[in-house]
Scaffold this motif. Structure first.
Motif, mmCIF file in Angstrom:
data_model
loop_
_atom_site.group_PDB
_atom_site.id
_atom_site.type_symbol
_atom_site.label_atom_id
_atom_site.label_comp_id
_atom_site.label_asym_id
_atom_site.label_seq_id
_atom_site.Cartn_x
_atom_site.Cartn_y
_atom_site.Cartn_z
ATOM 1 N N SER A 65 0.702 -1.234 0.017
ATOM 2 C CA SER A 65 -0.079 0.135 0.008
ATOM 3 C C SER A 65 1.037 1.329 0.128
ATOM 4 O O SER A 65 0.500 2.286 -0.250
ATOM 5 C CB SER A 65 -0.926 0.050 1.143
ATOM 6 N N ASP A 66 2.109 1.158 0.454
ATOM 7 C CA ASP A 66 2.895 2.433 0.305
ATOM 8 C C ASP A 66 3.734 2.591 -1.076
ATOM 9 O O ASP A 66 4.288 3.719 -1.065
ATOM 10 C CB ASP A 66 4.010 2.274 1.417
ATOM 11 N N ASN A 67 3.167 1.766 -1.849
ATOM 12 C CA ASN A 67 3.948 1.770 -3.148
ATOM 13 C C ASN A 67 2.864 2.443 -4.450
ATOM 14 O O ASN A 67 1.618 1.599 -4.213
ATOM 15 C CB ASN A 67 4.328 0.493 -3.455
ATOM 16 N N ASP A 68 2.961 3.214 -4.956
ATOM 17 C CA ASP A 68 2.004 3.896 -5.782
ATOM 18 C C ASP A 68 1.886 3.428 -7.190
ATOM 19 O O ASP A 68 1.304 4.194 -8.135
ATOM 20 C CB ASP A 68 1.672 5.422 -5.588
#
Length: 136
Positions: free
Chosen positions: A56-59
């Motif tokens: 979730s911290d990778n866009d």
């Protein structure tokens, strides 16, 4: 409690595409929780739910859509509202717009992707919508 969603507006691949606004023929939703991104892709005959292989911290999922989309991408931050009543609007045309409105908990009369796009931009502050940002 708040949540964040990304609505991706783009051309659709259906027979009535020529009657609706260019680049606003279909909607995809991207969401993320504490661990993963997931995509909701409403089609005429089914709804595809896909957990994407990104933390979730990778866009990266969002960046991939931003490269290919010509219609628009809206980031929506909203408060989760649970209603204690039943809606009488149970009879509606089932399309990508109605599925997206249901997922977001939005009640309105929009039935095309572009009408939903315009409604969301005009109605920040209503129905739990806290903030809307255009990403492209």
């Amino acid at each position: 409690m708040e949540e964040e969603s990304y609505l991706i507006f783009r051309d659709g691949k259906h027979f009535f595409q020529k009657f609706i606004k260019k680049n606003f023929g279909h909607i995809t939703i991207l969401k993320k929780d504490k661990f993963n991104w997931f995509r909701v892709e409403p089609y005429n005959d089914r709804i595809l739910f896909e957990i994407l292989p990104f933390a979730s911290d990778n866009d990266a999922p969002l960046q991939n859509y931003l490269k290919e989309v010509h219609g628009g991408v809206l980031r929506i931050r909203q408060k989760i509202i649970t209603r204690d009543y039943y809606s009488l609007s149970c009879f509606h045309f089932m399309n990508c717009v109605s599925v997206c409105k249901y997922i977001l908990g939005i009640k309105n009369m929009c039935c095309t992707p572009y009408s939903l796009y315009e409604w969301l931009i005009r109605n920040v502050g209503e129905q739990g919508i806290l903030e809307i940002e255009k990403l492209n």
